[in-house]
Write a protein that holds these residues in place. Structure first.
Motif, PDB file in Angstrom:
ATOM      1  N   ARG A  27       0.829  -1.210   0.000  1.00 42.51           N
ATOM      2  CA  ARG A  27       0.000   0.000   0.000  1.00 42.51           C
ATOM      3  C   ARG A  27       0.863   1.261   0.000  1.00 42.51           C
ATOM      4  NH1 ARG A  27      -5.002   1.999   2.369  1.00 42.51           N
ATOM      5  NH2 ARG A  27      -4.986   4.181   1.802  1.00 42.51           N
ATOM      6  N   GLU A  31       1.290   3.973  -3.041  1.00 38.29           N
ATOM      7  CA  GLU A  31       0.798   5.324  -2.804  1.00 38.29           C
ATOM      8  C   GLU A  31       1.907   6.375  -2.808  1.00 38.29           C
ATOM      9  OE1 GLU A  31      -2.175   7.615   0.267  1.00 38.29           O
ATOM     10  OE2 GLU A  31      -2.301   5.452  -0.009  1.00 38.29           O
ATOM     11  N   LYS A  81      -2.926   7.588   7.416  1.00 46.20           N
ATOM     12  CA  LYS A  81      -3.127   6.504   6.449  1.00 46.20           C
ATOM     13  C   LYS A  81      -2.361   5.247   6.844  1.00 46.20           C
ATOM     14  CE  LYS A  81      -4.070   9.318   2.404  1.00 46.20           C
ATOM     15  NZ  LYS A  81      -3.666   9.666   1.043  1.00 46.20           N
TER      16      LYS A  81
END
Length: 93
Positions: A27, A31, A81
């Motif tokens: 992830r 990102e 996040k």
């Protein structure tokens, strides 16, 4: 430099913890366009302006991220996040 330190407790077996760490790594790599590489139980990642580690222990995962000057402006968003992703994958993996 801005530092982010997150510790997420878990009760996973080593293989499950590594799989969960891989999910977090995928992830953040996607990102934030990071290169990642395992060194034993520590995943090292980085690019210009960002470097860090995700270290697996028996009952916790420890994330340490160092942000350069420009990325430091986004510290709160990045921390939120990453912390959410760690909570979700280490709780459900």
């Amino acid at each position: 430099m801005a530092d982010i330190n997150i510790t997420q407790a878990h009760s996973l077996e080593p293989a499950q913890a590594r799989a969960a760490a891989e999910q977090v790594a995928q992830r953040i790599a996607k990102e934030f366009d990071l290169a990642c590489q395992w060194h034993g139980d520590t995943l090292k990642f980085g690019r210009s302006g960002v470097e860090g580690t995700l270290t697996l222990a028996d009952s916790a995962a420890h994330m340490n991220i160092k942000l350069g000057f420009l990325m430091g402006a986004f510290k709160s968003a990045i921390e939120g996040k990453v912390a959410e992703k760690m909570r979700s994958v280490f709780a459900t993996a």
